[in-house]
Write a protein that holds these residues in place. Structure first.
Motif, short mmCIF file in Angstrom:
data_model
loop_
_atom_site.label_atom_id
_atom_site.label_comp_id
_atom_site.label_asym_id
_atom_site.label_seq_id
_atom_site.Cartn_x
_atom_site.Cartn_y
_atom_site.Cartn_z
N UNK A 1 -0.02 -7.08 -2.61
CA UNK A 1 0.52 -8.41 -2.86
C UNK A 1 1.89 -8.24 -3.52
N UNK A 2 2.84 -9.07 -3.10
CA UNK A 2 4.19 -9.00 -3.67
C UNK A 2 4.62 -10.40 -4.08
N UNK A 3 4.73 -10.62 -5.38
CA UNK A 3 5.23 -11.90 -5.85
C UNK A 3 6.75 -11.88 -5.77
N UNK B 1 1.69 -11.25 1.21
CA UNK B 1 0.60 -10.29 1.31
C UNK B 1 0.97 -9.28 2.40
N UNK B 2 1.09 -8.04 1.99
CA UNK B 2 1.53 -6.96 2.88
C UNK B 2 0.37 -6.04 3.21
N UNK B 3 0.32 -5.66 4.47
CA UNK B 3 -0.67 -4.70 4.94
C UNK B 3 0.06 -3.44 5.35
N UNK B 4 -0.56 -2.29 5.14
CA UNK B 4 0.02 -1.02 5.55
C UNK B 4 -1.08 -0.13 6.11
N UNK B 5 -0.72 0.78 6.99
CA UNK B 5 -1.69 1.74 7.49
C UNK B 5 -1.07 3.14 7.47
N UNK B 6 -1.93 4.13 7.48
CA UNK B 6 -1.45 5.51 7.54
C UNK B 6 -2.50 6.38 8.21
N UNK B 7 -2.07 7.54 8.67
CA UNK B 7 -2.99 8.49 9.30
C UNK B 7 -3.95 9.08 8.29
N UNK B 8 -3.43 9.40 7.16
CA UNK B 8 -4.20 9.98 6.07
C UNK B 8 -5.03 11.19 6.53
N UNK B 9 -4.53 11.87 7.60
CA UNK B 9 -5.24 13.09 8.01
C UNK B 9 -4.76 14.27 7.18
N UNK B 10 -3.73 14.03 6.42
CA UNK B 10 -3.23 15.05 5.51
C UNK B 10 -2.60 14.35 4.34
#
Lengths: 113, 115
Positions: free
Chosen positions: B36-38, B90-99
């Motif tokens: 969340x970013x005000x 409201x911000x959404x983010x994704x990542x691989x997170x395989x490393x």
């Protein structure tokens, strides 16, 4: 909770000048990342520096990390009007399994043509 | 191939109503985050998903906030009985997170205004 504190909060420079932004944090980290946000948009990843690194370069960007002082700086050389944006540091805390980043409050950079 | 997509881009709602915000992450990204970013502020962590599970919900501000993820893909953030202080991007983010060291890829956010 916010871990990073950034300084200055706002910076206004002329095109061609260098811009330096600083970030301080509170806990031990795996890495520190810098992101850029244009007005009304999401954040874009710029550069990542690991806790065992002291300096990293990418194009016109130079990042330093001092883990003893828990601080980092981002230098943008030869700035352009297109660099106008907010810049955020973000830390990946040691022991964090999920990749959650803790963001600072940001520095608003204005580059005047 | 597209980036993270969020909808709606803007939402105006009356105090007390429920809202649902949607996030479509980059295909194949196992990790998904809501922030969340005000106005004029930094990002405040809300919740993190690994696959369809949420191992870290520590940032959800109250029990009016909930989120789910299905099919290791789409996520929805639900705010019940909205209050004026919920107004934010409201911000959404994704990542691989395989490393370790996988960067986050952000959507453009949903700007929520509670009147």
């Amino acid at each position: 909770s916010q871990q990073g504190e950034e300084d200055p909060q706002a910076l206004s420079i002329q095109e061609g000048e260098n811009a330096t932004m600083n970030c301080s944090y509170k806990t031990s980290i795996n890495n520190l990342q810098w992101y850029r946000q244009n007005s009304g948009r999401g954040l874009v990843h710029l550069i990542l520096i690991r806790s065992n690194e002291r300096e990293k370069h990418s194009g016109r960007l130079r990042v330093t990390l001092d883990t003893s002082k828990k601080s980092s700086s981002l230098l943008i050389t030869a700035s352009r009007a297109a660099d106008t944006a907010s810049y955020f540091c973000a830390t990946d805390e040691l022991g964090n399994q999920g990749g959650k980043l803790i963001f600072g409050q940001g520095t608003e950079l204005s580059v005047k043509p | 191939g597209a980036g993270v997509s969020q909808s709606p881009s803007n939402k105006v709602t009356e105090k007390g109503k429920d809202v649902e915000l949607r996030c479509d992450p980059i295909s194949g990204h196992t990790a998904l985050y809501w922030y969340r970013q005000r106005l004029g502020q930094g990002l405040e962590f809300l919740i993190y998903f690994q696959g369809n599970s949420a191992p870290d919900k520590s940032g959800l501000p109250s029990d009016r906030f909930s989120a789910e993820r299905t099919g290791e893909s789409v996520s929805t953030l639900t705010i019940q009985r909205t209050q004026q202080e919920d107004s934010a991007v409201y911000l959404c983010a994704s990542s691989l997170r395989d490393r370790v060291d996988s960067p986050l890829h952000f959507g453009n956010g949903t700007r929520l205004t509670v009147t």
